[in-house]
Motif scaffolding. Structure first.
Motif, PDB file in Angstrom:
ATOM      1  N   SER A 179      -8.936   7.308  -5.064  1.00 51.23           N
ATOM      2  CA  SER A 179      -8.680   5.910  -4.719  1.00 51.23           C
ATOM      3  C   SER A 179      -7.839   5.200  -5.767  1.00 51.23           C
ATOM      4  CB  SER A 179     -10.009   5.163  -4.531  1.00 51.23           C
ATOM      5  OG  SER A 179     -10.756   5.173  -5.756  1.00 51.23           O
ATOM      6  N   GLU A 180      -7.578   5.831  -6.911  1.00 50.40           N
ATOM      7  CA  GLU A 180      -6.827   5.210  -7.996  1.00 50.40           C
ATOM      8  C   GLU A 180      -5.434   5.822  -8.112  1.00 50.40           C
ATOM      9  OE1 GLU A 180      -7.616   2.666  -9.853  1.00 50.40           O
ATOM     10  OE2 GLU A 180      -9.605   2.405  -8.894  1.00 50.40           O
ATOM     11  N   GLU A 181      -4.464   4.970  -8.387  1.00 52.68           N
ATOM     12  CA  GLU A 181      -3.088   5.418  -8.568  1.00 52.68           C
ATOM     13  C   GLU A 181      -2.839   5.749 -10.028  1.00 52.68           C
ATOM     14  OE1 GLU A 181       1.466   3.776  -7.724  1.00 52.68           O
ATOM     15  OE2 GLU A 181      -0.308   2.607  -7.104  1.00 52.68           O
TER      16      GLU A 181
ATOM     17  N   HIS B 117      -9.714  10.983  -9.085  1.00 49.68           N
ATOM     18  CA  HIS B 117     -10.170   9.709  -8.502  1.00 49.68           C
ATOM     19  C   HIS B 117      -9.174   9.323  -7.413  1.00 49.68           C
ATOM     20  CE1 HIS B 117     -11.376   9.857 -12.810  1.00 49.68           C
ATOM     21  NE2 HIS B 117     -12.584   9.516 -12.284  1.00 49.68           N
TER      22      HIS B 117
ATOM     23  N   CYS C 254       0.816  -1.226   0.000  1.00 47.66           N
ATOM     24  CA  CYS C 254       0.000   0.000   0.000  1.00 47.66           C
ATOM     25  C   CYS C 254       0.842   1.265   0.000  1.00 47.66           C
ATOM     26  CB  CYS C 254      -0.920   0.005   1.232  1.00 47.66           C
ATOM     27  SG  CYS C 254      -2.064  -1.391   1.306  1.00 47.66           S
TER      28      CYS C 254
ATOM     29  N   LEU D  95      -1.625   9.418  -6.285  1.00 50.45           N
ATOM     30  CA  LEU D  95      -3.013   9.134  -6.586  1.00 50.45           C
ATOM     31  C   LEU D  95      -3.588  10.162  -7.536  1.00 50.45           C
ATOM     32  CD1 LEU D  95      -4.180   8.183  -2.975  1.00 50.45           C
ATOM     33  CD2 LEU D  95      -3.321   6.680  -4.786  1.00 50.45           C
TER      34      LEU D  95
ATOM     35  N   CYS E 153      -5.390   7.827 -14.517  1.00 52.45           N
ATOM     36  CA  CYS E 153      -5.642   6.530 -13.868  1.00 52.45           C
ATOM     37  C   CYS E 153      -6.576   5.688 -14.757  1.00 52.45           C
ATOM     38  CB  CYS E 153      -6.236   6.743 -12.486  1.00 52.45           C
ATOM     39  SG  CYS E 153      -7.903   7.443 -12.533  1.00 52.45           S
TER      40      CYS E 153
END
Length: 563
Positions: A197-199, A195, A151, A191, A212
């Motif tokens: 939550s997206e890398e 978005h 993570c 990130l 992303c």
């Protein structure tokens, strides 16, 4: 626009500390707060500053002439047609490092690019123990002990246990922070701002920006894209080419600054050397002026003493003559008013002789000198510095006598020109009012010929003045001799004949005779070999006697008359 581009360069040169490199590679501290970066933002001038520090800067309004749809990003700029529109006000700030103008995007400071490299450097420095302790990414208040390599999250001991208990993260790899000190990249995943939550793993070729997975199925649908690992070489190479073209400018600027520094140092040295020359010259000039001043004052004092002495001498003579006159007048008046006839007749001879003698005394009713002393600052120093008088002390009565006055400059060289005011007076010392007529001829070469004809023998004073100032040695004393000096001896052949055989009779020729004779004789050693004057030894009968007389003269000098 060209002026706006040049201003940041000037500000960068003037404000950038010595030894600071371009960019912020390896930089971990904010140039404003001097602390570790907190949410660092990269400015267009490639300087990094904390977000909170940028928000505290004083903003100002600028006019954006690019149009209402423009922003700091280049997205879609090459496909948009430039349309004339009214300029709208835009907020800007100045870079605190180089004073470059930074146009803020619509979102303000927080819309500027995040410097992830600086954040990575801050984390590395914190791991080395050089910065403040890291806090947990989840609870944000406990110190970090481990890092989830899957993570990319920094976790405390409590959050690390919770992380392992969840199904999704049970098999994530956990690493102690002390084991990450040798790493060069331990930053968090970047990130997507749209978005969270997206890398960001993809790169949109059309928009020229990282995206992303959600972006390529939404906003960037049908745009050509690829993984960042596949396009990094192309874009990295283009940046390297730009860097290759920039590095020579860096070297040229460094060389130019080194030359300026060297020249400035040379300039300072030259200024100090010239200043030393100026001071030396000024001190020498001041010293020369002071010496010249002292010399002029000394000359002035000599003139004063000379004139005062002349006045005092004249005053003493006149006072003595006045006292004698008053004595004669008072005695005579008393005799005539109070004396009897017999007393008058008895005293008459002495009184008449005294009054007659007093009445014949010659004196001048005017001062023998004047107060004419002048200073000529317009004359060059030394123009009337040196004077020489030649052939001054030879004079005969009723014969024209001349001497030459030579004027020299300060270097002792002849002036080479004429035109000076020359005054010459020849006065008998016993007859002050009977001066001799003098003629001064300017030879136009710095010399002056002076001639005069004394009428009587005696002692004379010769006053030579240039511009009403006595030359050195003036007044001179000249003894005027008679026209010819007769011989006191005899014109003979030997002392034996002229003295009647006296042994002690000497002759000025210096000859001697055998047998104890002190004088000269016929054919003997020391005889001049021809007739001569016994008083001076001259061989010419009709000549002037040169015998000086006095103690230096030979004793028993022959003074007999020729037999």
């Amino acid at each position: 626009m060209s002026e706006n581009k040049e201003q940041p360069l000037l500000g960068f040169v003037s404000k950038l500390p010595s030894g600071t490199a371009f960019g912020n590679s390896g930089k971990t501290h904010c140039p404003l707060c001097m602390g570790l970066f907190k949410a660092p933002r990269l400015l267009p001038c490639l300087h990094t500053v904390c977000t909170t520090c940028l928000e505290q800067l004083e903003p100002f309004s600028v006019v954006d002439i690019r149009g209402g749809d423009s922003d700091t990003s280049s997205e879609g700029s090459i496909f948009q047609e430039l349309k004339p529109c009214n300029p709208r006000p835009q907020i800007g700030i100045l870079c605190p490092v180089c004073d470059a103008q930074v146009d803020l995007p619509v979102g303000g400071v927080k819309a500027l690019t995040v410097d992830h490299l600086a954040m990575n450097d801050v984390m590395l420095e914190s791991l080395r123990g050089e910065g403040q302790g890291l806090v947990c990414d989840l609870c944000s208040h406990r110190e970090v002990e481990k890092r989830c390599q899957t993570c990319k999250a920094n976790l405390c001991h409590f959050c690390c246990q919770a992380h392992r208990r969840q199904k999704k993260t049970t098999y994530h790899t956990m690493v102690d922070l002390k084991d990450l000190k040798g790493y060069s990249q331990i930053g968090k995943p970047i990130l997507c701002p749209a978005h969270p939550s997206e890398e960001l793993r993809l790169f949109c070729e059309l928009c020229d920006r990282p995206v992303c997975r959600d972006c390529v199925v939404g906003e960037h649908r049908e745009h050509p894209y690829d993984f960042t690992s596949n396009v990094i070489h192309k874009h990295g190479d283009s940046m390297r080419e730009l860097l290759k073209g920039t590095q020579p400018h860096v070297e040229a600027l460094e060389d130019a600054l080194a030359q300026i520094k060297e020249l400035n140092s040379a300039l300072q040295g030259r200024v100090e050397a010239v200043a030393a020359d100026v001071r030396t010259f000024s001190e020498g000039y001041i010293k020369a002026i002071e010496e010249h001043r002292d010399k002029l004052l000394k000359q002035l004092d000599d003139i004063r003493v000379q004139k005062e002495n002349s006045l005092q001498l004249q005053k003493a003579q006149l006072e003595q003559l006045l006292a004698d006159m008053r004595t004669g007048v008072e005695f005579t008046e008393h005799l005539l008013t109070s004396g009897s006839d017999l007393e008058i007749l008895v005293t008459k001879g002495v009184v008449v002789e005294r009054l007659t003698k007093l009445n014949k005394v010659e004196y001048s009713a005017r001062p023998g000198v004047n107060d004419r002393i002048c200073f000529s600052p317009q004359e060059k120093a030394g123009r009337c510095r040196g004077y020489q008088v030649f052939d001054l002390h030879r004079a005969r009565e009723k014969q024209t006598t001349s001497f030459t006055l030579l004027c020299k400059d300060a270097a002792g060289e002849s002036m080479g020109r004429g035109g000076d005011n020359i005054q010459v007076a020849v006065v008998p010392k016993d007859k002050k009012d009977c001066s001799v007529r003098t003629i001064v001829q300017d030879n136009k070469d710095g010399t002056y010929s002076v001639s005069y004809t004394p009428k009587e023998p005696g002692i004379y004073s010769v006053w030579v003045c240039v511009k009403e100032q006595h030359v050195q040695g003036s007044p001179f004393t000249v003894t005027v001799r008679r026209k010819t000096r007769p011989h006191q001896g005899v014109f003979h052949c030997c002392t034996f004949c002229s003295s009647g055989g006296q042994k002690t009779a000497r002759c000025a020729c210096g000859g001697t005779m055998p047998g104890g004779y002190l004088g000269c004789g016929h054919g003997h050693k020391g005889h001049p070999g021809r007739p001569h004057w016994s008083c001076c030894g001259k061989l010419t009968e009709k000549s002037e006697c040169t015998w000086a007389g006095g103690q230096s003269a030979p004793r028993s000098l022959l003074r007999t008359v020729a037999l």
